[in-house]
Scaffold this motif. Structure first.
Motif, PDB file in Angstrom:
ATOM      1  N   LYS A   1      91.299  -2.782  42.022  1.00 62.17           N
ATOM      2  CA  LYS A   1      91.469  -2.175  40.694  1.00 62.17           C
ATOM      3  C   LYS A   1      91.530  -0.655  40.800  1.00 62.17           C
ATOM      4  O   LYS A   1      92.379  -0.015  40.183  1.00 62.17           O
ATOM      5  CB  LYS A   1      90.327  -2.584  39.768  1.00 62.17           C
ATOM      6  N   GLU A   2      90.609  -0.080  41.567  1.00 59.78           N
ATOM      7  CA  GLU A   2      90.573   1.381  41.655  1.00 59.78           C
ATOM      8  C   GLU A   2      91.762   1.938  42.425  1.00 59.78           C
ATOM      9  O   GLU A   2      92.296   2.982  42.060  1.00 59.78           O
ATOM     10  CB  GLU A   2      89.246   1.855  42.255  1.00 59.78           C
ATOM     11  N   LEU A   3      92.199   1.257  43.482  1.00 60.09           N
ATOM     12  CA  LEU A   3      93.401   1.724  44.195  1.00 60.09           C
ATOM     13  C   LEU A   3      94.608   1.745  43.261  1.00 60.09           C
ATOM     14  O   LEU A   3      95.393   2.694  43.258  1.00 60.09           O
ATOM     15  CB  LEU A   3      93.683   0.842  45.415  1.00 60.09           C
ATOM     16  N   ILE A   4      94.754   0.703  42.455  1.00 58.58           N
ATOM     17  CA  ILE A   4      95.848   0.640  41.477  1.00 58.58           C
ATOM     18  C   ILE A   4      95.735   1.806  40.498  1.00 58.58           C
ATOM     19  O   ILE A   4      96.715   2.518  40.245  1.00 58.58           O
ATOM     20  CB  ILE A   4      95.827  -0.708  40.720  1.00 58.58           C
ATOM     21  N   LYS A   5      94.553   1.998  39.955  1.00 61.16           N
ATOM     22  CA  LYS A   5      94.362   3.040  38.941  1.00 61.16           C
ATOM     23  C   LYS A   5      94.603   4.440  39.507  1.00 61.16           C
ATOM     24  O   LYS A   5      95.244   5.270  38.867  1.00 61.16           O
ATOM     25  CB  LYS A   5      92.961   2.935  38.335  1.00 61.16           C
ATOM     26  N   ILE A   6      94.088   4.694  40.695  1.00 61.71           N
ATOM     27  CA  ILE A   6      94.266   6.027  41.289  1.00 61.71           C
ATOM     28  C   ILE A   6      95.730   6.264  41.645  1.00 61.71           C
ATOM     29  O   ILE A   6      96.297   7.307  41.317  1.00 61.71           O
ATOM     30  CB  ILE A   6      93.370   6.213  42.535  1.00 61.71           C
ATOM     31  N   ARG A   7      96.351   5.293  42.309  1.00 64.25           N
ATOM     32  CA  ARG A   7      97.733   5.515  42.770  1.00 64.25           C
ATOM     33  C   ARG A   7      98.701   5.675  41.606  1.00 64.25           C
ATOM     34  O   ARG A   7      99.537   6.585  41.616  1.00 64.25           O
ATOM     35  CB  ARG A   7      98.186   4.369  43.696  1.00 64.25           C
ATOM     36  N   ALA A   8      98.599   4.841  40.592  1.00 67.37           N
ATOM     37  CA  ALA A   8      99.482   4.990  39.422  1.00 67.37           C
ATOM     38  C   ALA A   8      99.231   6.334  38.744  1.00 67.37           C
ATOM     39  O   ALA A   8     100.177   7.021  38.349  1.00 67.37           O
ATOM     40  CB  ALA A   8      99.271   3.846  38.436  1.00 67.37           C
ATOM     41  N   SER A   9      97.985   6.726  38.641  1.00 62.75           N
ATOM     42  CA  SER A   9      97.644   8.000  37.998  1.00 62.75           C
ATOM     43  C   SER A   9      98.162   9.188  38.789  1.00 62.75           C
ATOM     44  O   SER A   9      98.578  10.198  38.210  1.00 62.75           O
ATOM     45  CB  SER A   9      96.127   8.097  37.794  1.00 62.75           C
ATOM     46  N   GLN A  10      98.148   9.079  40.127  1.00 71.55           N
ATOM     47  CA  GLN A  10      98.736  10.135  40.958  1.00 71.55           C
ATOM     48  C   GLN A  10     100.233  10.262  40.678  1.00 71.55           C
ATOM     49  O   GLN A  10     100.742  11.365  40.492  1.00 71.55           O
ATOM     50  CB  GLN A  10      98.542   9.831  42.442  1.00 71.55           C
ATOM     51  N   ILE A  11     100.911   9.136  40.671  1.00 65.91           N
ATOM     52  CA  ILE A  11     102.363   9.143  40.438  1.00 65.91           C
ATOM     53  C   ILE A  11     102.682   9.725  39.062  1.00 65.91           C
ATOM     54  O   ILE A  11     103.600  10.536  38.924  1.00 65.91           O
ATOM     55  CB  ILE A  11     102.937   7.719  40.565  1.00 65.91           C
ATOM     56  N   ASN A  12     101.915   9.335  38.059  1.00 66.51           N
ATOM     57  CA  ASN A  12     102.168   9.786  36.690  1.00 66.51           C
ATOM     58  C   ASN A  12     101.654  11.193  36.415  1.00 66.51           C
ATOM     59  O   ASN A  12     102.017  11.802  35.421  1.00 66.51           O
ATOM     60  CB  ASN A  12     101.556   8.802  35.692  1.00 66.51           C
ATOM     61  N   GLY A  13     100.793  11.701  37.282  1.00 61.78           N
ATOM     62  CA  GLY A  13     100.252  13.041  37.087  1.00 61.78           C
ATOM     63  C   GLY A  13      99.220  13.108  35.973  1.00 61.78           C
ATOM     64  O   GLY A  13      99.129  14.113  35.268  1.00 61.78           O
ATOM     65  N   CYS A  14      98.419  12.054  35.818  1.00 59.27           N
ATOM     66  CA  CYS A  14      97.389  12.034  34.777  1.00 59.27           C
ATOM     67  C   CYS A  14      96.070  12.532  35.364  1.00 59.27           C
ATOM     68  O   CYS A  14      95.321  11.774  35.984  1.00 59.27           O
ATOM     69  CB  CYS A  14      97.233  10.629  34.197  1.00 59.27           C
ATOM     70  N   ALA A  15      95.787  13.799  35.156  1.00 57.57           N
ATOM     71  CA  ALA A  15      94.586  14.421  35.725  1.00 57.57           C
ATOM     72  C   ALA A  15      93.310  13.743  35.229  1.00 57.57           C
ATOM     73  O   ALA A  15      92.371  13.543  36.007  1.00 57.57           O
ATOM     74  CB  ALA A  15      94.558  15.909  35.387  1.00 57.57           C
ATOM     75  N   PHE A  16      93.273  13.396  33.962  1.00 56.92           N
ATOM     76  CA  PHE A  16      92.092  12.752  33.391  1.00 56.92           C
ATOM     77  C   PHE A  16      91.794  11.446  34.127  1.00 56.92           C
ATOM     78  O   PHE A  16      90.665  11.194  34.545  1.00 56.92           O
ATOM     79  CB  PHE A  16      92.306  12.486  31.892  1.00 56.92           C
ATOM     80  N   CYS A  17      92.812  10.613  34.307  1.00 57.97           N
ATOM     81  CA  CYS A  17      92.618   9.309  34.957  1.00 57.97           C
ATOM     82  C   CYS A  17      92.353   9.449  36.455  1.00 57.97           C
ATOM     83  O   CYS A  17      91.538   8.699  37.012  1.00 57.97           O
ATOM     84  CB  CYS A  17      93.818   8.402  34.708  1.00 57.97           C
ATOM     85  N   ILE A  18      92.991  10.405  37.116  1.00 56.56           N
ATOM     86  CA  ILE A  18      92.713  10.633  38.542  1.00 56.56           C
ATOM     87  C   ILE A  18      91.245  11.007  38.709  1.00 56.56           C
ATOM     88  O   ILE A  18      90.547  10.460  39.566  1.00 56.56           O
ATOM     89  CB  ILE A  18      93.620  11.734  39.131  1.00 56.56           C
ATOM     90  N   ASP A  19      90.772  11.918  37.882  1.00 57.53           N
ATOM     91  CA  ASP A  19      89.380  12.347  37.944  1.00 57.53           C
ATOM     92  C   ASP A  19      88.439  11.168  37.700  1.00 57.53           C
ATOM     93  O   ASP A  19      87.510  10.932  38.479  1.00 57.53           O
ATOM     94  CB  ASP A  19      89.143  13.458  36.910  1.00 57.53           C
ATOM     95  N   MET A  20      88.686  10.416  36.644  1.00 56.49           N
ATOM     96  CA  MET A  20      87.818   9.292  36.288  1.00 56.49           C
ATOM     97  C   MET A  20      87.791   8.230  37.392  1.00 56.49           C
ATOM     98  O   MET A  20      86.717   7.791  37.811  1.00 56.49           O
ATOM     99  CB  MET A  20      88.299   8.631  34.987  1.00 56.49           C
ATOM    100  N   HIS A  21      88.958   7.850  37.863  1.00 56.74           N
ATOM    101  CA  HIS A  21      89.013   6.710  38.777  1.00 56.74           C
ATOM    102  C   HIS A  21      88.643   7.049  40.214  1.00 56.74           C
ATOM    103  O   HIS A  21      88.149   6.190  40.932  1.00 56.74           O
ATOM    104  CB  HIS A  21      90.363   6.010  38.655  1.00 56.74           C
ATOM    105  N   THR A  22      88.819   8.297  40.629  1.00 56.68           N
ATOM    106  CA  THR A  22      88.315   8.660  41.957  1.00 56.68           C
ATOM    107  C   THR A  22      86.786   8.686  41.941  1.00 56.68           C
ATOM    108  O   THR A  22      86.149   8.254  42.905  1.00 56.68           O
ATOM    109  CB  THR A  22      88.876  10.011  42.453  1.00 56.68           C
TER     110      THR A  22
END
Length: 144
Positions: free
Chosen positions: A35-56
């Motif tokens: 779940k976290e790999l999916i969330k981090i990788r998609a957020s990296q691609i999309n450039g969502c700083a909020f989600c990258i921060d939360m999910h890392t």
């Protein structure tokens, strides 16, 4: 930078519908790591700083290593990810970058490695984080 509209307040029914999908994903047998790999990788691609921060942060709390988190955007160039994780990451990238479509090769590898039910859950997890990313980016949510 100022945060924009609070969709949860302004349109709670729609927001709660997406939250319902998130709750479903949390109830599936998908591993926390997947779940976290999916969330981090998609957020990296999309450039969502909020989600990258939360999910890392959530991934680290769940035991994910700094090394794997740092190498996630170059996962193909490392020995750090299992065959299942590689299939999930490839699918995450192609679903997130959907205008390029999901290749038969990526889909067939994911189905072979994950099985039909787990694959369906992975696809739903990818779709869900992409929805959250779009909310975060459109409303300029900021990491704390």
């Amino acid at each position: 930078m100022k945060t924009r509209i609070n969709i949860a307040k302004v349109e709670p029914t729609g927001y709660n519908a997406i939250l319902g999908l998130e709750k479903f994903i949390e109830s599936t047998p998908l591993t926390r790591t997947h779940k976290e790999l999916i969330k981090i990788r998609a957020s990296q691609i999309n450039g969502c700083a909020f989600c990258i921060d939360m999910h890392t942060k959530e991934a680290r709390k769940a035991g994910e290593t700094e090394q794997r988190i740092y190498a996630l955007n170059a996962w193909r160039e490392t020995p750090f990810f299992s065959e299942e994780e590689q299939a999930i990451l490839a699918l995450t990238e192609e679903v997130t970058l959907i205008s390029h479509h999901v290749s038969d090769e990526t889909y067939e590898q994911a189905e072979k490695v994950l099985g039909e039910t787990y694959l369906a859950q992975v696809i739903l997890a990818i779709i869900t984080i992409n929805a959250w990313n779009r909310i975060g980016i459109a409303t300029k949510l900021m990491p704390v």
